[in-house]
Each structure stands twice: as C-alpha cells, then as structure tokens.
Scaffold this motif. Sequence first.
Motif, PDB file in Angstrom:
ATOM      1  N   UNK A  28       0.819  -1.207   0.000  1.00  7.31           N
ATOM      2  CA  UNK A  28       0.000   0.000   0.000  1.00  7.31           C
ATOM      3  C   UNK A  28       0.854   1.260   0.000  1.00  7.31           C
ATOM      4  N   UNK A  29       0.198   2.391  -0.270  1.00 10.37           N
ATOM      5  CA  UNK A  29       0.862   3.676  -0.281  1.00 10.37           C
ATOM      6  C   UNK A  29       0.630   4.460   0.995  1.00 10.37           C
ATOM      7  N   UNK A  30       0.880   5.758   0.925  1.00 11.80           N
ATOM      8  CA  UNK A  30       0.759   6.628   2.089  1.00 11.80           C
ATOM      9  C   UNK A  30      -0.657   6.589   2.659  1.00 11.80           C
ATOM     10  N   UNK A  31      -0.733   6.632   3.989  1.00 13.46           N
ATOM     11  CA  UNK A  31      -1.973   6.651   4.769  1.00 13.46           C
ATOM     12  C   UNK A  31      -2.700   5.314   4.794  1.00 13.46           C
ATOM     13  N   UNK A  32      -2.214   4.316   4.085  1.00  9.28           N
ATOM     14  CA  UNK A  32      -2.975   3.074   3.940  1.00  9.28           C
ATOM     15  C   UNK A  32      -2.432   1.956   4.823  1.00  9.28           C
ATOM     16  N   UNK A  33      -3.351   1.201   5.413  1.00  5.38           N
ATOM     17  CA  UNK A  33      -3.030  -0.048   6.094  1.00  5.38           C
ATOM     18  C   UNK A  33      -3.911  -1.132   5.475  1.00  5.38           C
ATOM     19  N   UNK A  34      -3.895  -2.324   6.050  1.00  5.73           N
ATOM     20  CA  UNK A  34      -4.578  -3.463   5.430  1.00  5.73           C
ATOM     21  C   UNK A  34      -6.032  -3.218   5.036  1.00  5.73           C
ATOM     22  N   UNK A  35      -6.840  -2.524   5.840  1.00  2.00           N
ATOM     23  CA  UNK A  35      -8.237  -2.349   5.438  1.00  2.00           C
ATOM     24  C   UNK A  35      -8.402  -1.659   4.088  1.00  2.00           C
ATOM     25  N   UNK A  36      -7.477  -0.772   3.744  1.00  2.00           N
ATOM     26  CA  UNK A  36      -7.593  -0.014   2.495  1.00  2.00           C
ATOM     27  C   UNK A  36      -7.313  -0.883   1.267  1.00  2.00           C
ATOM     28  N   UNK A  37      -6.533  -1.925   1.430  1.00  2.00           N
ATOM     29  CA  UNK A  37      -6.182  -2.790   0.301  1.00  2.00           C
ATOM     30  C   UNK A  37      -6.855  -4.160   0.385  1.00  2.00           C
ATOM     31  N   UNK A  38      -7.746  -4.313   1.354  1.00  2.00           N
ATOM     32  CA  UNK A  38      -8.416  -5.602   1.559  1.00  2.00           C
ATOM     33  C   UNK A  38      -9.208  -6.024   0.320  1.00  2.00           C
ATOM     34  N   UNK A  39      -9.959  -5.100  -0.269  1.00  2.00           N
ATOM     35  CA  UNK A  39     -10.815  -5.454  -1.397  1.00  2.00           C
ATOM     36  C   UNK A  39      -9.986  -5.945  -2.574  1.00  2.00           C
ATOM     37  N   UNK A  40      -8.905  -5.239  -2.890  1.00  2.00           N
ATOM     38  CA  UNK A  40      -8.047  -5.677  -3.991  1.00  2.00           C
ATOM     39  C   UNK A  40      -7.427  -7.033  -3.684  1.00  2.00           C
ATOM     40  N   UNK A  41      -6.957  -7.208  -2.451  1.00  2.00           N
ATOM     41  CA  UNK A  41      -6.330  -8.478  -2.078  1.00  2.00           C
ATOM     42  C   UNK A  41      -7.299  -9.644  -2.246  1.00  2.00           C
ATOM     43  N   UNK A  89       4.681  -8.863  -6.977  1.00  2.00           N
ATOM     44  CA  UNK A  89       4.372  -7.757  -6.073  1.00  2.00           C
ATOM     45  C   UNK A  89       3.590  -6.682  -6.822  1.00  2.00           C
ATOM     46  N   UNK A  90       2.478  -6.254  -6.209  1.00  2.00           N
ATOM     47  CA  UNK A  90       1.706  -5.098  -6.669  1.00  2.00           C
ATOM     48  C   UNK A  90       1.934  -3.968  -5.679  1.00  2.00           C
ATOM     49  N   UNK A  91       2.322  -2.796  -6.178  1.00  2.00           N
ATOM     50  CA  UNK A  91       2.484  -1.636  -5.319  1.00  2.00           C
ATOM     51  C   UNK A  91       1.712  -0.453  -5.842  1.00  2.00           C
ATOM     52  N   UNK A  92       1.039   0.243  -4.937  1.00  2.00           N
ATOM     53  CA  UNK A  92       0.279   1.444  -5.306  1.00  2.00           C
ATOM     54  C   UNK A  92       0.950   2.678  -4.735  1.00  2.00           C
ATOM     55  N   UNK A  93       1.089   3.716  -5.558  1.00  2.00           N
ATOM     56  CA  UNK A  93       1.617   5.009  -5.138  1.00  2.00           C
ATOM     57  C   UNK A  93       3.015   4.851  -4.537  1.00  2.00           C
ATOM     58  N   UNK A  94       3.252   5.346  -3.325  1.00  2.00           N
ATOM     59  CA  UNK A  94       4.582   5.160  -2.732  1.00  2.00           C
ATOM     60  C   UNK A  94       4.881   3.694  -2.470  1.00  2.00           C
ATOM     61  N   UNK A  95       3.842   2.861  -2.354  1.00  2.00           N
ATOM     62  CA  UNK A  95       4.060   1.421  -2.268  1.00  2.00           C
ATOM     63  C   UNK A  95       4.676   0.865  -3.533  1.00  2.00           C
ATOM     64  N   UNK A 185      10.626   9.408   2.095  1.00  2.00           N
ATOM     65  CA  UNK A 185      11.987   8.871   1.957  1.00  2.00           C
ATOM     66  C   UNK A 185      12.036   7.801   0.869  1.00  2.00           C
ATOM     67  N   UNK A 186      11.016   6.946   0.822  1.00  2.00           N
ATOM     68  CA  UNK A 186      10.941   5.924  -0.229  1.00  2.00           C
ATOM     69  C   UNK A 186      10.982   6.572  -1.609  1.00  2.00           C
ATOM     70  N   UNK A 187      10.276   7.685  -1.768  1.00  2.00           N
ATOM     71  CA  UNK A 187      10.198   8.348  -3.064  1.00  2.00           C
ATOM     72  C   UNK A 187      11.375   9.274  -3.330  1.00  2.00           C
ATOM     73  N   UNK A 188      12.268   9.444  -2.359  1.00  2.00           N
ATOM     74  CA  UNK A 188      13.461  10.247  -2.557  1.00  2.00           C
ATOM     75  C   UNK A 188      13.220  11.744  -2.559  1.00  2.00           C
ATOM     76  N   UNK A 189      12.160  12.211  -1.913  1.00  2.00           N
ATOM     77  CA  UNK A 189      11.840  13.638  -1.960  1.00  2.00           C
ATOM     78  C   UNK A 189      12.992  14.519  -1.495  1.00  2.00           C
ATOM     79  N   UNK A 190      13.542  14.213  -0.329  1.00  2.00           N
ATOM     80  CA  UNK A 190      14.610  15.056   0.213  1.00  2.00           C
ATOM     81  C   UNK A 190      15.936  14.804  -0.498  1.00  2.00           C
TER      82      UNK A 190
END
Length: 260
Positions: A28-41, A89-95, A185-190
């Motif tokens: 998942x990406x920013x702000x997301x935990x398991x409930x947010x990706x449950x449907x896709x999973x 592996x499927x990753x969304x946004x920063x994931x 940090x994952x996305x290298x912003x700084x």
Amino acid sequence: MTDFVTSADGTRIAFDRFGHGAPVIVVSGMFCARPMTHDLATRLAERFTVLNYDRRGRGASGDTAPYAPDREIEDLAALVDELGGKAAVYGHSSGAGLALRAAAAGVPITRLVLHEPPYGDGSDESRRSARELAEQVGAAIEQHRPAEAIRIFLTAAGAPPEAAQFAGQDPDMQAVAPTMPYDLAIMGNADTGGVIPLDLVGAVEVPVLVLLGDASPEFFHHTATRLTELLPAAQLSVLAGQDHSAPAEVVAPPVISFLS
C-alpha cells in the motif's frame, strides 16, 4: 486471523493471507493499512495466494528506530520468504516506489506491478517542491502535529483546503501520519527531489506492468510513460476514467491478466 513475520531488524510485520495459487504481495501507499487494500487483495485471491500487510508503523505491525527505506525492503523480503522464496508484487503510489526499490535490491520478485508511483517530472520546480514538502511534513511530525502534516501533504497534492483540513482531523489518518516521512523517503523527496531513480530502474529486469488512470494529474502520465520506456520489460495499461484512487474492481482485472 492476523499472522506475522519477523523482519531482519526484529520488527514484527502483520499480514492477512487469502486464496490459493501463485504468490502475490500487495504493497500500500501513504496513509494506507490493510483495510484499504483488503478489497483488492480478496479479488486477486480468486486466482492467487495473496498477502496483504501493514507496512511498518501502521496497523498491527511494529516499528523500530531508526527508520530507513532499507528496513522496508527487508520487511518485504521477509514476506517473500513466507511465501516460499519468490512472489509477484503489486504496489500502489509510494508502495510502488517501495516495490521498485525491493526489486532493484534483489528481492526475488517474479513480476512487478507499479500503480502510479508519484515520481516528479524532474523539473527544477518539481524538485524544489518535493524537497520542501519533505521538510515541512517531517517538521510537523517531529513536533507531534499530525493534523498539520496531513493538511500540508494533501494541500500540496491538490486537495481543496477544506478537504485537507477535514482529513487532518480523521483519527485513522492521524494514526498513520507518523509514517508519512517514510513514504517521502521511499520516493526520494529530500535526497533527489522525487525524480525517477534511474539507477534503480536500470537494475530491474523482471516483467513490469505500469498502471495509469487517464483522469490522474499530468505528472502521473509523464512518470508512467517514462517508466515504461526505461524499464527493459515493461508494458503500460491505462485505466479509463480513473484517477489515483481507482477502485479494486477496476484494478484487479489487468493485474490478474498480467500476473497470469
């Protein structure tokens, strides 16, 4: 029932397991935990064995200081081990940024889906804005002002001021807000200004599906096109009428087709 793996630094990472078949991990990406990706999973689980996990610092997963993107790569590697030593592996946004880093680092990923990783277009303004965002969000989190960190980020992402202010008061958003600097940090912003990491892209040799919503902001279109050009074994799939929050019923079919 929640299961756990133990990452290399001893952090316990929580996950749910669904389905049967070839192994897939949802990141998942920013702000997301398991409930947010449950449907896709669960939709992917109609064809695959799927692990849907809480990234460190979220949900039931632990967290161990100091943070570094390498720790999240180790978390993903531990989940791959749980699935027998290799997985798609499927990753969304920063994931998606995390999934790309893991593949480049040699985690045994068989196929990779990058759903709108939010890299900038490389312009001076884009780099400046990315660094400024990382600094402002990091400062707000360090000062224990999660609502302000959320407001700053969502405003920069184009949300109306009232919506950003309202989201900052959401207890679920505030609970995961301390991990916002992890995503940046994952996305290298700084470090790099949030540009496409050419060194990492060049190290990825597995087949890649890049997903793009045709209603998403223009920089996502630029990034998806460039990634498809740069990755040696990539294909682009455009989701008609969708933006960055495309629902699981739209995302699942092209992912299933690619992973099959």
